[in-house]
Design an enzyme around this catalytic site. Sequence first.
Site, PDB file in Angstrom:
ATOM      1  N   ILE A  31       0.949  -1.195   0.423  1.00  0.00           N
ATOM      2  CA  ILE A  31      -0.289  -0.288  -0.345  1.00  0.00           C
ATOM      3  C   ILE A  31       0.469   1.139  -0.132  1.00  0.00           C
ATOM      4  CG2 ILE A  31      -2.500  -1.077   0.829  1.00  0.00           C
ATOM      5  CD1 ILE A  31      -0.845  -0.364   4.098  1.00  0.00           C
ATOM      6  N   ARG A  58       5.012   3.390   0.050  1.00  0.00           N
ATOM      7  CA  ARG A  58       6.448   3.548  -0.466  1.00  0.00           C
ATOM      8  C   ARG A  58       7.023   4.103   0.473  1.00  0.00           C
ATOM      9  NH1 ARG A  58       8.998   0.799  -6.143  1.00  0.00           N
ATOM     10  NH2 ARG A  58      10.968   0.446  -4.475  1.00  0.00           N
ATOM     11  N   GLY A  59       7.638   4.550   1.417  1.00  0.00           N
ATOM     12  CA  GLY A  59       8.061   5.607   2.516  1.00  0.00           C
ATOM     13  C   GLY A  59       9.297   5.704   2.207  1.00  0.00           C
ATOM     14  N   ALA A  60      10.131   6.593   2.955  1.00  0.00           N
ATOM     15  CA  ALA A  60      10.361   7.050   3.416  1.00  0.00           C
ATOM     16  C   ALA A  60      11.736   5.604   4.157  1.00  0.00           C
ATOM     17  CB  ALA A  60      11.737   8.537   3.399  1.00  0.00           C
ATOM     18  N   TYR A  61      11.623   5.550   4.650  1.00  0.00           N
ATOM     19  CA  TYR A  61      12.057   4.747   5.243  1.00  0.00           C
ATOM     20  C   TYR A  61      11.530   2.848   5.686  1.00  0.00           C
ATOM     21  CZ  TYR A  61      13.224   8.349   8.003  1.00  0.00           C
ATOM     22  OH  TYR A  61      14.468   9.346   8.453  1.00  0.00           O
ATOM     23  N   GLY A  62      11.280   2.721   3.954  1.00  0.00           N
ATOM     24  CA  GLY A  62      10.343   1.802   3.648  1.00  0.00           C
ATOM     25  C   GLY A  62       9.498   0.891   3.251  1.00  0.00           C
ATOM     26  N   ILE A  63       8.314   0.110   2.679  1.00  0.00           N
ATOM     27  CA  ILE A  63       7.685  -1.086   2.603  1.00  0.00           C
ATOM     28  C   ILE A  63       6.807  -1.179   3.131  1.00  0.00           C
ATOM     29  CG2 ILE A  63       6.598  -2.616   0.968  1.00  0.00           C
ATOM     30  CD1 ILE A  63       9.226  -3.113  -0.171  1.00  0.00           C
ATOM     31  N   LYS A  65       4.870  -2.403   8.476  1.00  0.00           N
ATOM     32  CA  LYS A  65       6.436  -1.645   7.862  1.00  0.00           C
ATOM     33  C   LYS A  65       8.104  -2.442   7.995  1.00  0.00           C
ATOM     34  CE  LYS A  65       7.537   2.408   9.807  1.00  0.00           C
ATOM     35  NZ  LYS A  65       7.546   3.677  10.080  1.00  0.00           N
ATOM     36  N   ASP A  70       7.489  17.187  13.543  1.00  0.00           N
ATOM     37  CA  ASP A  70       7.348  16.792  12.624  1.00  0.00           C
ATOM     38  C   ASP A  70       5.964  16.194  11.824  1.00  0.00           C
ATOM     39  OD1 ASP A  70       8.167  16.889  10.108  1.00  0.00           O
ATOM     40  OD2 ASP A  70       8.184  14.497   9.871  1.00  0.00           O
TER      41      ASP A  70
END
Length: 376
Positions: A49, A51-56, A72, A169
């Site tokens: 669902i 993909r971010g800066a820190y993984g799938i 995650k 953040d």
Amino acid sequence: MDSSSGGAGGGGGAQIKGMGTHGGRYVLYNVYGNFFEVSSKYAPPIRPIGRGAYGIVCAAVNSENGEEVAIKKIGNAFDNHIDAKRTLREIKLLRHMDHENIIAIKDIIRPPRRDNFNDVYIVSELMDTDLHQIIRSNQPLTDDHCQYFLYQLLRGLKYVHSANVLHRDLKPSNLFLNANCDLKIADFGLARTTTETDLMTEYVVTRWYRAPELLLNCSQYTAAIDVWSVGCILGEIVTRQPLFPGRDYIQQLKLITELIGSPDDSSLGFLRSDNARRYMKQLPQYPRQDFRLRFRNMSAGAVDLLEKMLVFDPSRRITVDEALHHPYLASLHDINEEPTCPAPFSFDFEQPSFTEEHIKELIWRESLAFNPDPPY
């Protein structure tokens, strides 16, 4: 879609079947060409669902209780000391928090072997989308939506601040939503306690939602930094555009002062640095804009609250508690339904001398807390 915090994104994504490993105790998937190995209770198939800066991030179902979850994967989590520390901090914080408006951690998947693991899998509740996606969509947003999103954000933030934690953040993509418009705050990887001083030099933080005191490298910042971010988010919900999309720090401060006006001497008193004060004084001077004209589609109550959040001097900025008591939120506000955290959070587990191996051991212990050895 960036669901890097591991909770949003119920829609989309093809189903992927896996193969059993470690005697059937785990299932291995190939997701976007990456291995994704989870305990077998997360029954196949799974669905990527995000993909971010820190993984799938994948959606799955816990076969033991039928609960839909987001998993995650943080790959090679211990290659970089800063990222390893961030992962541990987020796990510890989310385990400490227990609130309807904060994303809940459900599991840390126990690695098959203690002596040989490099990936961390964090399991959290699955949400449908995030506020960034909603703002960018064509979905109409009413003043009732705006009130409800803002109320839940402040309600969750009251709990966070009561634990002596600053989020640091807050931005639309870190606020997860479901179809009922329930909102949950996510991504605590940058959080700090209120007593820590840290200029956040380690991280690339989203500049657009940063308070003036952070842009000016003020080390003595407070919970007011999160309130500024909430103000930026409130304005963005209504206008469907970021309020201060600065290309760099200089333009960021320019955009801020163009809207709220250049600060006078009394509004610069919080700056300990003579250089910072001098810098602000030599910038072009701007008068304050009339918020009612700038935000024509915003209700009068929302405009008033926004003006109290977007204040240059953090000591004059409205607090979360005061914002919850603001007339704009009167129809939702109930002091008895706005809990605080029973115990302050401590980052004592973080020692300056910690190596990646120390952090790995602590994350292993976190996985054991969720998945203890069976009694013999």
